[in-house]
Design a protein around this motif. Structure first.
Motif, PDB file in Angstrom:
ATOM      1  N   GLY A 206      -6.187   6.864   3.875  1.00 56.54           N
ATOM      2  CA  GLY A 206      -6.133   8.193   3.264  1.00 56.54           C
ATOM      3  C   GLY A 206      -6.859   9.231   4.107  1.00 56.54           C
TER       4      GLY A 206
ATOM      5  N   SER B 170      -0.614   4.664   0.646  1.00 56.72           N
ATOM      6  CA  SER B 170      -1.776   5.504   0.944  1.00 56.72           C
ATOM      7  C   SER B 170      -1.311   6.949   1.061  1.00 56.72           C
TER       8      SER B 170
ATOM      9  N   ASP C  82      -6.574   5.528  -0.581  1.00 57.97           N
ATOM     10  CA  ASP C  82      -6.229   4.488   0.396  1.00 57.97           C
ATOM     11  C   ASP C  82      -5.276   3.445  -0.177  1.00 57.97           C
TER      12      ASP C  82
ATOM     13  N   HIS D 274       0.842  -1.207   0.000  1.00 56.54           N
ATOM     14  CA  HIS D 274       0.000   0.000   0.000  1.00 56.54           C
ATOM     15  C   HIS D 274       0.873   1.252   0.000  1.00 56.54           C
TER      16      HIS D 274
END
Length: 119
Positions: free
Chosen positions: A69, A48, A62, A46
């Motif tokens: 986020g 974010s 996100d 990820h």
């Protein structure tokens, strides 16, 4: 671009935080492209991010880390930090972190803001 790596490690997941000034969505896209030139960040589970633009426009993503986020965006709003994207990167370690992942995102953003204040 400012980067803090190895900020948090929990149950195999590792976190880093990056950020820098941007003026609009295309600036965010360029920032993310530069960040992901580093294969380590390109392969992260990820990335974010959030930014609060001067005109009041909030942007966030996100990147699969549901709610991350918004956590970053709320912290930017509290700091009144405009035109500065913050990206929290997570490399998934194989175990679910539950609600701890939100605390980790907050801790990463706090570490970034402290480093920003310190110059």
């Amino acid at each position: 671009m400012r980067q803090l790596t190895g900020v948090i490690s929990d149950r195999g997941s590792k976190y880093a935080v990056s950020g820098g000034p941007v003026g609009d969505k295309s600036g965010v896209d360029a920032f993310l492209k530069t960040l992901k030139r580093d294969k380590k960040f390109a392969k992260a589970t990820h990335n974010s991010w959030a930014v609060l633009l001067t005109d009041g426009t909030p942007l966030k993503n996100d990147d699969g880390e549901s709610g991350a986020g918004m956590v970053i965006l709320r912290m930017l709003e509290r700091e009144a930090l405009m035109d500065h994207v913050i990206v929290v990167t997570r490399w998934y370690g194989g175990k679910q972190l539950g609600g701890d992942r939100f605390r980790h995102v907050q801790d990463c953003v706090h570490a970034y803001l402290e480093a920003l204040r310190a110059g």
